[in-house]
Design a protein around this motif. Structure first.
Motif, mmCIF file in Angstrom:
data_model
loop_
_atom_site.group_PDB
_atom_site.id
_atom_site.type_symbol
_atom_site.label_atom_id
_atom_site.label_comp_id
_atom_site.label_asym_id
_atom_site.label_seq_id
_atom_site.Cartn_x
_atom_site.Cartn_y
_atom_site.Cartn_z
ATOM 1 N N SER A 1 33.572 58.645 -51.824
ATOM 2 C CA SER A 1 34.825 58.306 -51.137
ATOM 3 C C SER A 1 35.309 59.417 -50.215
ATOM 4 N N ASP B 1 40.859 59.306 -45.373
ATOM 5 C CA ASP B 1 42.014 58.957 -46.190
ATOM 6 C C ASP B 1 43.042 58.311 -45.260
ATOM 7 N N ARG C 1 45.870 57.340 -45.707
ATOM 8 C CA ARG C 1 47.253 57.826 -45.843
ATOM 9 C C ARG C 1 47.604 58.779 -44.706
ATOM 10 N N ASN D 1 50.454 54.662 -46.461
ATOM 11 C CA ASN D 1 51.565 54.553 -47.417
ATOM 12 C C ASN D 1 52.724 53.742 -46.859
ATOM 13 N N LYS E 1 51.324 49.846 -47.248
ATOM 14 C CA LYS E 1 50.540 49.389 -48.400
ATOM 15 C C LYS E 1 51.177 48.226 -49.144
ATOM 16 N N VAL F 1 45.064 46.969 -53.080
ATOM 17 C CA VAL F 1 45.285 48.379 -52.753
ATOM 18 C C VAL F 1 44.686 49.264 -53.847
ATOM 19 N N ASP F 2 44.886 48.869 -55.104
ATOM 20 C CA ASP F 2 44.337 49.647 -56.213
ATOM 21 C C ASP F 2 42.815 49.768 -56.109
ATOM 22 N N THR G 1 41.731 52.519 -53.707
ATOM 23 C CA THR G 1 42.281 53.849 -53.956
ATOM 24 C C THR G 1 41.364 54.608 -54.893
ATOM 25 N N ASP G 2 40.925 55.798 -54.478
ATOM 26 C CA ASP G 2 39.973 56.543 -55.302
ATOM 27 C C ASP G 2 40.674 57.383 -56.366
ATOM 28 N N SER H 1 43.630 59.465 -55.484
ATOM 29 C CA SER H 1 44.726 58.707 -54.861
ATOM 30 C C SER H 1 44.573 58.546 -53.350
ATOM 31 N N ARG H 2 43.375 58.755 -52.848
ATOM 32 C CA ARG H 2 43.107 58.536 -51.430
ATOM 33 C C ARG H 2 42.883 57.053 -51.185
ATOM 34 N N ILE H 3 43.542 56.485 -50.191
ATOM 35 C CA ILE H 3 43.351 55.087 -49.814
ATOM 36 C C ILE H 3 42.281 55.055 -48.728
#
Length: 449
Positions: free
Chosen positions: A121, A126, A128, A133, A136, A144-145, A148-149, A152-154
């Motif tokens: 990942s 990221d 974000r 954010n 989302k 979204v979950d 997300t790694d 907490s990186r999307i």
């Protein structure tokens, strides 16, 4: 027109589906006038000309949207490549990822191999850092979950999800004296209490009355059965969950009995005789996640059929709510234009664009506002093809109760390379249920370390 498209050697299914995309987008939603909805405006175009490469797969309904984005952003040129299937797209991504070169600015990632992507990942931007954010809340939370790694990186914006219903040929069912309409078909399978046992029982009735198969091939049914379990090929903690998974084996033996009784038409996955099997009565039912609706239409048309060929879509699914598939748009860190790529990915996954993609290809939105948009819940060209079935309304109902199943790192490999050969053994009659299961377990030891 600036947009350039390249393609792999695609199957007839993909060719037909792409034709659907090109012909259907005019039927509905007007794409958003802003590239990222909440985070950018058309006036924020880059100061210099930028070419963005995009790699997608299957039928995502995005072609017309690329054109719109270029019109709204005159300094952007989109070079789009569409690969025929998610499995081939995985191979393409893995090859380029390993080489550290050749990845696009925007990479579509399928749910089935998202866990493999999550292992690296940090090689994805990221999002974000580009406003994720702030937007989302537009998606269903579990989407979204998934993207997300552990840090907490999307890393991805959700496009579609895959709630499932049953496509069925109403003409064939009526001729067999089993059901007059989609409500009758749903009731025939047990309505809200539909089970796979009941589905196969009705299939045996159909086989007895007509001498014809009930469904196209067993692989797609198997995939659905796996997806309905609380835990599939992997447990939630990431450990392998196949050999000691009694629920998995029970479903396999149930499916094997159906194949033994001739309920499978033994079609080749993603081929169906160039679509002819959809119009010649080879089978009467077909499991349909939302994104498969566009493929069915394309196959029927490739086989010489049209909206009068009898296909319909019903609000029923054996075993209850099920999700198959769904895609994310990611931005590899190798992109030379991460900001512009992130803007494009966010725009493509905003409400108006997800509505337009649904109207083009049946991809059911993962964006909450899009799910209830009249462009999704109302009539469109795709719903007209399915006997005026209220596709968006039905898919919204089928999406209720769906929970994202954890997909392990080799989930798609197990599906295709471990159980795929045994599915062929079942459908061809070369092995019974227990034997084919044992053969799959031997392959598991070989394919998955």
């Amino acid at each position: 027109m600036k947009i350039r498209r390249t393609r792999t050697a695609a199957t007839i299914a993909a060719a037909a589906a792409c034709a659907l995309v090109l012909s259907s987008c005019s039927s509905g939603a007007t794409p958003s006038d802003t590239p990222t909805g909440d985070t950018a405006t058309t006036g924020a175009a880059p100061m210099e000309d930028v070419t963005l490469t995009v790699t997608t797969f299957g039928t995502m309904g995005l072609d017309e949207l690329y054109k719109q984005y270029e019109t709204d952003n005159p300094n952007i040129t989109i070079n789009a490549t569409n690969i025929d299937t998610g499995g081939n797209a995985l191979i393409d991504w893995q090859t380029k990822q390993a080489a550290g070169a050749g990845l696009p600015d925007v990479q579509a990632v399928e749910e089935g191999w998202l866990s493999k992507v999550m292992q690296v990942s940090d090689s994805f931007t990221d999002l974000r850092d580009h406003g994720a954010n702030d937007i989302k809340d537009r998606w269903v939370p579990w989407k979204v979950d998934q993207a997300t790694d552990a840090d907490s990186r999307i890393i991805g914006y959700g496009t579609d999800i895959g709630p499932q219903g049953i496509c069925f040929n109403g003409t064939l069912l009526k001729e067999a004296g089993l059901a007059e309409d989609r409500e009758g078909f749903a009731a025939l399978l047990g309505g809200e209490n539909a089970t796979w046992e009941k589905f196969f029982e009705v299939g045996r009735q159909y086989k007895e009355k007509t001498g014809k198969a009930w469904y196209d091939q067993s692989g797609f049914l198997w995939n659905s059965m796996v997806n309905q379990l609380p835990e599939g090929y992997y447990k939630a903690d990431g450990t392998l969950n196949v050999k000691d998974n009694q629920a998995l084996k029970d479903n396999w033996l149930l499916l094997a009995d159906a194949a033994k009784d001739g309920l499978s038409s033994n079609q080749s996955q993603w081929d169906w005789g160039g679509g002819k099997a959809f119009v010649d009565g080879s089978f009467a039912t077909f499991v349909c996640p939302a994104w498969m609706l566009g493929i069915v239409k394309g196959q029927v048309e490739a086989g010489g059929g049209d909206a009068t060929s009898g296909w319909d879509f019903a609000d029923v699914y054996p075993g209850g709510a099920a999700n198959w598939g769904g895609t994310f748009l990611t931005v590899p860190t190798t992109s030379k234009h991460p900001e512009e790529a992130a803007k494009l990915a966010a725009w493509l996954s905003d409400t108006p664009q997800e509505v337009a993609a649904f109207q083009a290809a049946g991809t059911f939105p993962s964006v909450l506002d899009a799910q209830s948009d009249p462009g999704v819940t109302g009539a469109n060209e795709l719903s007209k093809f399915f006997n005026d079935s209220p596709l968006g309304e039905i898919l919204g109902k089928r999406a209720q109760g769906v929970e994202a199943q954890y997909k392990g790192v080799d989930d798609s490999v197990i599906q295709e390379q471990v159980f795929g050969p045994s599915i062929q053994e079942l459908d061809s009659g070369k092995a019974d249920g227990p034997t084919s299961w044992d053969n799959a377990m031997k392959l598991l030891d070989t394919v998955v370390s």
